[in-house]
Design a protein around this motif. Sequence first.
Motif, short mmCIF file in Angstrom:
data_model
loop_
_atom_site.label_atom_id
_atom_site.label_comp_id
_atom_site.label_asym_id
_atom_site.label_seq_id
_atom_site.Cartn_x
_atom_site.Cartn_y
_atom_site.Cartn_z
N ILE A 227 40.15 46.16 27.07
CA ILE A 227 38.93 45.08 27.07
C ILE A 227 37.92 46.26 27.75
O ILE A 227 37.54 47.06 28.64
CB ILE A 227 38.66 43.89 27.67
N ASN A 228 36.87 45.99 27.42
CA ASN A 228 35.59 47.84 27.93
C ASN A 228 34.62 46.51 28.42
O ASN A 228 33.78 46.94 28.96
CB ASN A 228 35.19 47.48 26.36
N ASN A 229 35.02 45.63 29.16
CA ASN A 229 34.24 45.08 30.27
C ASN A 229 34.49 44.27 31.14
O ASN A 229 35.98 43.27 30.59
CB ASN A 229 32.93 44.31 29.99
N ALA A 230 34.59 43.91 32.70
CA ALA A 230 34.94 43.07 33.26
C ALA A 230 34.79 41.77 33.17
O ALA A 230 33.66 41.15 32.88
CB ALA A 230 34.50 43.30 34.69
N PRO A 231 36.08 40.28 32.99
CA PRO A 231 36.07 39.09 32.43
C PRO A 231 36.08 38.56 34.01
O PRO A 231 35.34 39.14 34.44
CB PRO A 231 37.80 38.96 32.44
N SER A 232 34.74 37.59 33.96
CA SER A 232 34.63 36.66 34.86
C SER A 232 35.16 35.89 35.62
O SER A 232 35.08 35.72 37.02
CB SER A 232 33.32 35.79 33.77
N ASN A 233 36.41 35.51 35.47
CA ASN A 233 37.03 34.98 36.21
C ASN A 233 38.51 35.14 35.91
O ASN A 233 39.62 34.19 35.93
CB ASN A 233 36.74 33.15 36.03
N ASP A 234 39.07 36.60 36.17
CA ASP A 234 40.26 36.93 35.94
C ASP A 234 40.81 37.83 37.21
O ASP A 234 41.39 38.83 35.84
CB ASP A 234 40.79 37.09 34.27
N ASP A 235 40.49 37.84 38.41
CA ASP A 235 40.84 39.10 39.29
C ASP A 235 42.05 39.45 39.14
O ASP A 235 42.09 40.48 38.59
CB ASP A 235 40.45 38.48 40.35
N ASN A 236 43.14 39.07 38.58
CA ASN A 236 44.29 39.46 38.78
C ASN A 236 45.38 39.93 37.25
O ASN A 236 45.85 40.85 37.09
CB ASN A 236 45.46 38.94 39.24
N LEU A 237 44.38 39.80 36.37
CA LEU A 237 44.68 39.78 34.79
C LEU A 237 45.55 38.79 34.87
O LEU A 237 45.82 39.56 33.27
CB LEU A 237 45.10 41.11 34.90
N SER A 238 46.03 37.97 35.08
CA SER A 238 46.99 37.26 34.72
C SER A 238 46.93 36.66 33.26
O SER A 238 47.63 36.40 32.56
CB SER A 238 47.90 36.57 35.91
N LYS A 239 45.38 35.66 33.05
CA LYS A 239 45.11 34.89 31.94
C LYS A 239 45.24 36.36 31.27
O LYS A 239 46.01 35.65 29.55
CB LYS A 239 43.60 34.38 32.18
N LEU A 240 45.28 37.69 31.04
CA LEU A 240 45.06 38.73 29.92
C LEU A 240 45.60 38.46 29.14
O LEU A 240 46.08 38.75 28.39
CB LEU A 240 43.84 39.79 30.61
N LEU A 241 46.60 39.09 30.38
CA LEU A 241 47.87 39.23 29.36
C LEU A 241 49.09 38.05 29.37
O LEU A 241 49.45 37.68 28.60
CB LEU A 241 49.08 39.80 30.47
N ASN A 242 48.76 36.62 29.73
CA ASN A 242 49.87 35.54 28.91
C ASN A 242 49.05 35.00 28.60
O ASN A 242 50.37 34.23 27.79
CB ASN A 242 49.47 34.78 30.39
N ASP A 243 47.75 34.56 28.22
CA ASP A 243 47.60 34.20 27.22
C ASP A 243 47.95 34.94 25.69
O ASP A 243 48.75 33.91 24.73
CB ASP A 243 46.00 34.34 26.83
N ILE A 244 47.59 35.78 25.85
CA ILE A 244 48.11 36.99 24.20
C ILE A 244 49.37 37.13 23.86
O ILE A 244 50.79 36.79 23.03
CB ILE A 244 47.48 38.12 24.17
N SER A 245 50.24 36.91 25.43
CA SER A 245 51.79 36.80 24.76
C SER A 245 52.30 35.49 24.83
O SER A 245 53.49 35.81 23.73
CB SER A 245 52.27 37.30 26.07
N THR A 246 51.62 34.28 25.30
CA THR A 246 52.51 33.22 24.35
C THR A 246 51.57 33.18 23.41
O THR A 246 52.73 32.65 22.94
CB THR A 246 51.81 32.26 25.12
#
Length: 620
Positions: free
Chosen positions: A587-606
């Motif tokens: 992604i090309n800007n920082a997410p507002s509430n996903d500091d360890n990026l776990s949601k970034l990986l887990n949501d699309i992986s699921t």
Amino acid sequence: MKQLFKKEILVIILLFITGTMSSQFVARHAMTPAQYQTEFNNLSAKGYRVTSLSGYTSNGKELYAAIWNKVTGPAWAARHGMSSTEYQKDFNDKVSKGYRLVCLSGYGVGNQAKFAAVWDKSSGGTWKAKHNMTAADYQKAFNDNSKAGYQLQQVSGYVVNGTEYFAAFWEKKSGSIIARHNLNSADYQKAFNDFTSKGYHLKCVSGYQKGRTDLYAAIWEKSTYPLAMAKHGLSRKNYQHTFDNLYYQGYVPVFVNAFASSGADNYNAIWTNKVMKSADINKMDNAVENYMSTQGVNGYSFAVTKNGRLVFAKSYGYADKATNEIMSPNHSMRIMSVSKSVTAAGIMKLLEQNKISMNQKVFGPNSILGSKYATPSDKKKLNDITISQLLHHTSGLRSCNGEAEFWNKDKTYDDTMKMLLKSSDLLKFDPNTKYSYSNTGYFILALVIQQISGQSYENFIRTNVLNPAGVGSGMYVGLANGSVKSNEAHYTPATKQNMQLWAGFGGWVARPIDLVKYLGKVDGSTPPTDIIKASTHAILTQNTPLSPNYGCGWTISGDKQRHNGAHGGSRSWLAEIGDGYSIAIIINNAPSNDDNLSKLLNDISTAVKSVSAFPSYDLF
């Protein structure tokens, strides 16, 4: 005046629609007449036929867009660049020989109308065609032909000397169609949404500009139709991005129309998808769109492999929001700390070449860098650091990247290494006593690669890692001045670090497609065949008592390799997620509430793992 036509007539699809992605097609746009003719000759000789053709102008220059498919069929012919007189002569000649129109494009070049057409000898009902119709003529022709039982098959709108004209053809069949013309963009979108919600699919859309307003003429028909996607009014750049995006989702192009728009060119197109289910794509779309909306993300791109095959990739949002440039799977973006895995792969290649060993000392007498960078008298513990410790973050070195040297385009590796050696806090603790994540260690590993190989870091990696892995120029080390290259997305915030100095720990730029291809070549499984030996892969993924979850440039979770990256306006993941799937996300800007990026990986992986089936092809 906007007109609504509706008539019950039989549906026929005049374009050859490819059934699977294994079907061969070629699509080209912005071709000069000479370029189009050359492409036509080459592809015709290879068994391709034109299935959609559009002539248009850009800054007064005559251009062509076309789709070819490698399919068998009846005898066919195509011509372009015809004046009205030449088109009428060709029309009469083709009709006398049993041909019928399957594609017709009218367009203005200077102060005259020109035409391009595709014909074939397919069977069908009686048909009619007319060109150079004014809006009133077109309305009357539609009414008269509808009363006589003819279905409108295709319409092309064009403007000459400020007046809009139409070319169209009809066939005598029954079925249900809706046709409208002289719609502005908003009205066309509203009509599209309304008609598709009622079970109609878009069959043809033609753009033309009158004054400074883009207008559209379109035909919808009610019939069984595969999963489809239609776009209109795309700039040349965004048409290419859209085309690429849909290709990696399993869509194939079936119709293209281009038109002059304020001196440039805009594109309308239709694609169909017979290899993915709408519900499966929606699962992934919903996961991504929810993440983007809740995290305030501007642009998002991901790619998926299944057992080493690229089966899906898609991008969302903007590569450059300021210029309205949409994101494409072919946009490269900064991967930040995922770069560490690339550096580790380079070290593994040196191991295989017997040019280095894991326990080899980095500093001090008879070491790799000792002759180039003398150990300061107050830092003798540096002489205990090994290659293995740098790879596993157990060297005791503090992390770096905030120092001025790393943000100065004119600084070199030597400048930066000398600065680090003078730093009073370079060693946080004695080597091999605890784990502490360190960019500095991977900066030094890049220096090790250069010292041992005699090449620049990037050249060694490209020659020994990326080229053997089949990864091309979409993956590269960023620029020293921190600017973006052509076809690289823009970042928010737009940080300007010296990406050349960041290379070993965070300077690589790549497409998600490149990342999953690279991962497939260093993951210890086949297919595809790895670029490193099985014994080397065991070293790559071996943790230590001090780093139980970290191998060499990879976080290790069971038998899965993964790493993320984060800095400034870039966030990334490269990960094996189980069941034979690997995924890359940038992604090309920082997410507002996903500091360890776990949601970034887990949501699309699921979402990916809930897809009922991906196609059996390989899009690499």
